[in-house]
Motif scaffolding. Structure first.
Motif, PDB file in Angstrom:
ATOM      1  N   PRO A 264       0.816  -1.224   0.000  1.00 13.38           N
ATOM      2  CA  PRO A 264       0.000   0.000   0.000  1.00 13.38           C
ATOM      3  C   PRO A 264       0.845   1.268   0.000  1.00 13.38           C
ATOM      4  CG  PRO A 264       0.022  -0.997   2.186  1.00 13.38           C
ATOM      5  CD  PRO A 264       0.723  -1.967   1.271  1.00 13.38           C
ATOM      6  N   VAL A 265       0.232   2.348  -0.431  1.00 15.38           N
ATOM      7  CA  VAL A 265       0.868   3.668  -0.368  1.00 15.38           C
ATOM      8  C   VAL A 265       0.848   4.145   1.072  1.00 15.38           C
ATOM      9  CG1 VAL A 265       0.749   6.070  -1.140  1.00 15.38           C
ATOM     10  CG2 VAL A 265       0.157   4.219  -2.720  1.00 15.38           C
ATOM     11  N   ASP A 266       1.991   4.567   1.562  1.00 14.66           N
ATOM     12  CA  ASP A 266       2.060   5.109   2.915  1.00 14.66           C
ATOM     13  C   ASP A 266       1.563   6.549   2.947  1.00 14.66           C
ATOM     14  OD1 ASP A 266       3.242   4.943   5.780  1.00 14.66           O
ATOM     15  OD2 ASP A 266       4.183   6.748   4.945  1.00 14.66           O
ATOM     16  N   ARG A 267       1.995   7.330   1.959  1.00 20.25           N
ATOM     17  CA  ARG A 267       1.507   8.697   1.833  1.00 20.25           C
ATOM     18  C   ARG A 267       1.851   9.242   0.457  1.00 20.25           C
ATOM     19  NH1 ARG A 267       4.947  13.398   2.697  1.00 20.25           N
ATOM     20  NH2 ARG A 267       7.069  12.899   3.318  1.00 20.25           N
ATOM     21  N   TYR A 268       1.183  10.333   0.097  1.00 17.16           N
ATOM     22  CA  TYR A 268       1.462  11.018  -1.152  1.00 17.16           C
ATOM     23  C   TYR A 268       2.339  12.233  -0.869  1.00 17.16           C
ATOM     24  CZ  TYR A 268      -2.377   8.152  -2.862  1.00 17.16           C
ATOM     25  OH  TYR A 268      -3.173   7.079  -3.189  1.00 17.16           O
ATOM     26  N   TRP A 269       3.512  12.247  -1.492  1.00 16.84           N
ATOM     27  CA  TRP A 269       4.406  13.386  -1.338  1.00 16.84           C
ATOM     28  C   TRP A 269       3.913  14.531  -2.217  1.00 16.84           C
ATOM     29  CZ3 TRP A 269       9.666  13.267   0.898  1.00 16.84           C
ATOM     30  CH2 TRP A 269       9.901  12.110   1.660  1.00 16.84           C
ATOM     31  N   THR A 270       4.049  15.733  -1.743  1.00 18.36           N
ATOM     32  CA  THR A 270       3.523  16.897  -2.457  1.00 18.36           C
ATOM     33  C   THR A 270       4.479  17.348  -3.556  1.00 18.36           C
ATOM     34  OG1 THR A 270       4.580  18.518  -1.006  1.00 18.36           O
ATOM     35  CG2 THR A 270       2.413  17.667  -0.320  1.00 18.36           C
ATOM     36  N   PRO A 271       3.969  18.080  -4.548  1.00 19.17           N
ATOM     37  CA  PRO A 271       4.859  18.645  -5.577  1.00 19.17           C
ATOM     38  C   PRO A 271       5.961  19.515  -4.975  1.00 19.17           C
ATOM     39  CG  PRO A 271       2.577  18.793  -6.285  1.00 19.17           C
ATOM     40  CD  PRO A 271       2.549  18.336  -4.853  1.00 19.17           C
ATOM     41  N   GLU A 272       5.645  20.225  -3.886  1.00 23.62           N
ATOM     42  CA  GLU A 272       6.655  21.072  -3.248  1.00 23.62           C
ATOM     43  C   GLU A 272       7.799  20.243  -2.665  1.00 23.62           C
ATOM     44  OE1 GLU A 272       2.841  23.184  -3.543  1.00 23.62           O
ATOM     45  OE2 GLU A 272       3.403  21.233  -2.693  1.00 23.62           O
ATOM     46  N   GLU A 273       7.465  19.102  -2.101  1.00 22.37           N
ATOM     47  CA  GLU A 273       8.502  18.223  -1.553  1.00 22.37           C
ATOM     48  C   GLU A 273       9.375  17.653  -2.667  1.00 22.37           C
ATOM     49  OE1 GLU A 273       7.030  16.085   2.430  1.00 22.37           O
ATOM     50  OE2 GLU A 273       5.632  15.872   0.772  1.00 22.37           O
ATOM     51  N   PHE A 274       8.742  17.278  -3.786  1.00 19.13           N
ATOM     52  CA  PHE A 274       9.531  16.794  -4.918  1.00 19.13           C
ATOM     53  C   PHE A 274      10.461  17.894  -5.434  1.00 19.13           C
ATOM     54  CE2 PHE A 274       6.375  13.352  -5.254  1.00 19.13           C
ATOM     55  CZ  PHE A 274       7.213  12.284  -5.509  1.00 19.13           C
ATOM     56  N   GLY A 282      20.354  18.341  -7.092  1.00 14.23           N
ATOM     57  CA  GLY A 282      21.254  19.198  -7.853  1.00 14.23           C
ATOM     58  C   GLY A 282      22.458  19.618  -7.037  1.00 14.23           C
ATOM     59  N   GLU A 283      22.222  19.929  -5.766  1.00 12.43           N
ATOM     60  CA  GLU A 283      23.323  20.318  -4.883  1.00 12.43           C
ATOM     61  C   GLU A 283      24.305  19.158  -4.675  1.00 12.43           C
ATOM     62  OE1 GLU A 283      21.494  21.537  -1.291  1.00 12.43           O
ATOM     63  OE2 GLU A 283      20.487  23.287  -2.165  1.00 12.43           O
ATOM     64  N   LEU A 284      23.780  17.938  -4.681  1.00 11.89           N
ATOM     65  CA  LEU A 284      24.630  16.763  -4.489  1.00 11.89           C
ATOM     66  C   LEU A 284      25.493  16.457  -5.712  1.00 11.89           C
ATOM     67  CD1 LEU A 284      22.138  14.396  -2.624  1.00 11.89           C
ATOM     68  CD2 LEU A 284      24.203  15.429  -1.663  1.00 11.89           C
ATOM     69  N   GLY A 285      25.129  17.046  -6.845  1.00 13.67           N
ATOM     70  CA  GLY A 285      25.974  16.875  -8.022  1.00 13.67           C
ATOM     71  C   GLY A 285      25.400  16.054  -9.146  1.00 13.67           C
ATOM     72  N   PHE A 286      24.124  15.669  -9.089  1.00 11.02           N
ATOM     73  CA  PHE A 286      23.527  14.968 -10.223  1.00 11.02           C
ATOM     74  C   PHE A 286      23.481  15.910 -11.421  1.00 11.02           C
ATOM     75  CE2 PHE A 286      21.796  12.394  -6.745  1.00 11.02           C
ATOM     76  CZ  PHE A 286      21.966  11.108  -7.243  1.00 11.02           C
ATOM     77  N   ALA A 287      23.865  15.395 -12.572  1.00 18.42           N
ATOM     78  CA  ALA A 287      23.889  16.223 -13.782  1.00 18.42           C
ATOM     79  C   ALA A 287      22.497  16.429 -14.353  1.00 18.42           C
ATOM     80  CB  ALA A 287      24.791  15.585 -14.835  1.00 18.42           C
ATOM     81  N   GLN A 288      21.619  15.477 -14.134  1.00 22.16           N
ATOM     82  CA  GLN A 288      20.253  15.573 -14.643  1.00 22.16           C
ATOM     83  C   GLN A 288      19.307  14.996 -13.602  1.00 22.16           C
ATOM     84  OE1 GLN A 288      18.230  12.946 -17.790  1.00 22.16           O
ATOM     85  NE2 GLN A 288      18.964  14.656 -19.016  1.00 22.16           N
ATOM     86  N   VAL A 289      18.258  15.740 -13.278  1.00 23.10           N
ATOM     87  CA  VAL A 289      17.290  15.313 -12.260  1.00 23.10           C
ATOM     88  C   VAL A 289      15.883  15.521 -12.797  1.00 23.10           C
ATOM     89  CG1 VAL A 289      16.432  15.635  -9.911  1.00 23.10           C
ATOM     90  CG2 VAL A 289      18.871  15.964 -10.408  1.00 23.10           C
ATOM     91  N   ARG A 290      15.045  14.521 -12.658  1.00 23.88           N
ATOM     92  CA  ARG A 290      13.617  14.652 -12.914  1.00 23.88           C
ATOM     93  C   ARG A 290      12.922  14.276 -11.607  1.00 23.88           C
ATOM     94  NH1 ARG A 290      15.183  17.055 -16.577  1.00 23.88           N
ATOM     95  NH2 ARG A 290      15.025  16.636 -18.814  1.00 23.88           N
ATOM     96  N   SER A 291      12.250  15.222 -10.998  1.00 22.24           N
ATOM     97  CA  SER A 291      11.622  14.993  -9.699  1.00 22.24           C
ATOM     98  C   SER A 291      10.204  15.548  -9.709  1.00 22.24           C
ATOM     99  CB  SER A 291      12.449  15.675  -8.592  1.00 22.24           C
ATOM    100  OG  SER A 291      11.873  15.456  -7.319  1.00 22.24           O
ATOM    101  N   GLY A 292       9.223  14.671  -9.561  1.00 20.98           N
ATOM    102  CA  GLY A 292       7.836  15.094  -9.553  1.00 20.98           C
ATOM    103  C   GLY A 292       6.924  13.910  -9.320  1.00 20.98           C
ATOM    104  N   PRO A 293       5.706  14.131  -8.897  1.00 24.68           N
ATOM    105  CA  PRO A 293       4.798  13.025  -8.561  1.00 24.68           C
ATOM    106  C   PRO A 293       4.598  12.023  -9.694  1.00 24.68           C
ATOM    107  CG  PRO A 293       3.914  15.102  -7.751  1.00 24.68           C
ATOM    108  CD  PRO A 293       5.101  15.457  -8.578  1.00 24.68           C
ATOM    109  N   LEU A 294       4.531  12.482 -10.941  1.00 27.63           N
ATOM    110  CA  LEU A 294       4.259  11.593 -12.059  1.00 27.63           C
ATOM    111  C   LEU A 294       5.511  11.169 -12.822  1.00 27.63           C
ATOM    112  CD1 LEU A 294       0.982  13.211 -13.434  1.00 27.63           C
ATOM    113  CD2 LEU A 294       1.205  11.103 -12.117  1.00 27.63           C
ATOM    114  N   VAL A 295       6.672  11.512 -12.307  1.00 32.27           N
ATOM    115  CA  VAL A 295       7.920  11.127 -12.971  1.00 32.27           C
ATOM    116  C   VAL A 295       8.129   9.619 -12.846  1.00 32.27           C
ATOM    117  CG1 VAL A 295      10.444  11.292 -12.826  1.00 32.27           C
ATOM    118  CG2 VAL A 295       9.042  13.366 -12.757  1.00 32.27           C
ATOM    119  N   ARG A 296       8.555   9.009 -13.947  1.00 31.99           N
ATOM    120  CA  ARG A 296       8.900   7.582 -13.960  1.00 31.99           C
ATOM    121  C   ARG A 296      10.313   7.436 -14.552  1.00 31.99           C
ATOM    122  NH1 ARG A 296       5.404   8.084 -10.993  1.00 31.99           N
ATOM    123  NH2 ARG A 296       3.431   6.961 -10.813  1.00 31.99           N
ATOM    124  N   SER A 297      10.837   6.227 -14.539  1.00 33.98           N
ATOM    125  CA  SER A 297      12.220   5.988 -14.923  1.00 33.98           C
ATOM    126  C   SER A 297      12.588   6.539 -16.296  1.00 33.98           C
ATOM    127  CB  SER A 297      12.528   4.489 -14.899  1.00 33.98           C
ATOM    128  OG  SER A 297      12.413   3.990 -13.596  1.00 33.98           O
TER     129      SER A 297
END
Length: 303
Positions: A264-274, A282-297
């Motif tokens: 089961p889903v424990d909770r839904y993370w908000t767009p602001e949290e993503f 980005g601060e950690l150094g990833f060159a490309q980041v996709r972060s959002g509720p509907l983002v998939r691999s």
């Protein structure tokens, strides 16, 4: 407050999804075209098997993710929609040619190849990737191909022998020159046993580290699902662990329960949290980041 602590309260799952998880169907004509060719060629895509909410958008952009090795996986991960079983379909030598024909017919520019875990095969499915890449390039060498692989683990009782075999299978795939090597960590370390049955956190990190060592010119990528019970701090720790093995690309998305038979889903993370986590990535150094509720691999993989 620690800037890496979430400043937003958790939202518990309800029967109705939050508004930010309701996506339009996308380009209907693109959906129909891809679904028709996939059915005609007797293929599987993770877009359809996993009910990806972005498939219409990706199809319209000339991107699709093909699922190799048949529709039955030898692992039993608690989050995954793909059917599980100890006796998957026999190896289909013609599958690679059918995928290549579909890619050509649809005029795809960027293809992601993934596969069910095939622990029953001697090479654990490495040949599925290399054979399909070769077939696609024979028809159109300009198609960019990303691979999203299982961990290629197993077949040896001795751990060092198992690691050596895993790296050999990995080297075979990397030698085929994908434009990106993707292997998903899926969740934080504490939840691995419950969520990823048959895989481990350290083995996956080791696979990503080995990919950087074997083919430093090929970028590596990984993804995390949120909403399984992890804390904000645990997600940041997992991102840090990925950067420690020089993983360069990251996807963060919301886990959506495929059925009542799945975790089961424990909770839904908000767009602001993503957004906050994406900034930290980005601060950690990833060159490309996709972060959002509907983002998939494979979301915007072609970018």
């Amino acid at each position: 407050m620690n800037p890496r602590q979430s400043r937003y309260s958790a939202i518990a799952p309800t029967e109705r999804l939050p508004d930010w998880l309701r996506s339009p169907i996308g380009n209907a004509s693109a959906l129909e075209a891809v679904q028709g060719v996939v059915k005609q060629q007797r293929l599987h895509t993770i877009c359809e098997e996993g009910r990806c909410p972005n498939r219409g958008e990706c199809y319209a952009a000339g991107t699709a993710t093909f699922l190799l090795g048949g529709p039955i996986c030898t692992r039993s991960c608690a989050f995954c929609q793909v059917e599980k079983g100890e006796a998957p379909a026999p190896f289909d030598a013609a599958e690679a040619e059918r995928v290549a024909a579909a890619v050509l017919s649809l005029g795809l520019r960027y293809v992601v190849l993934t596969a069910v875990a095939r622990d029953d095969l001697a090479d654990h499915g490495a040949g599925l990737f290399t054979g399909t890449m070769a077939a696609i390039r024979q028809r159109n060498p300009l198609v960019a191909i990303e691979v999203l692989t299982p961990d290629f683990w197993g077949g040896h009782r001795d751990e060092q022998e198992a690691i050596a075999a895993q790296h050999q299978r990995l080297a075979t795939v990397l030698a085929a020159r994908p434009v990106c090597f993707n292997h998903n960590l899926e969740t934080v370390e504490r939840l691995q046993g419950e969520v990823r049955r048959g895989a481990t956190y350290r083995r996956s990190l080791g696979l990503l580290a080995a990919a950087r060592e074997l083919a430093p010119q090929i970028p590596t990528k990984s993804g995390l699902m949120l909403g399984l019970g992890e804390s904000f701090e645990e997600v940041v720790q997992a991102m840090g662990d990925l950067r420690a093995v020089d993983c360069q690309r990251l996807t963060l998305g919301q886990y959506l329960r495929p059925s009542l038979a799945h975790i089961p889903v424990d909770r839904y993370w908000t767009p602001e949290e993503f957004q906050q986590l994406g900034a930290i990535a980005g601060e950690l150094g990833f060159a490309q980041v996709r972060s959002g509720p509907l983002v998939r691999s494979s979301y915007h993989a072609g970018d």
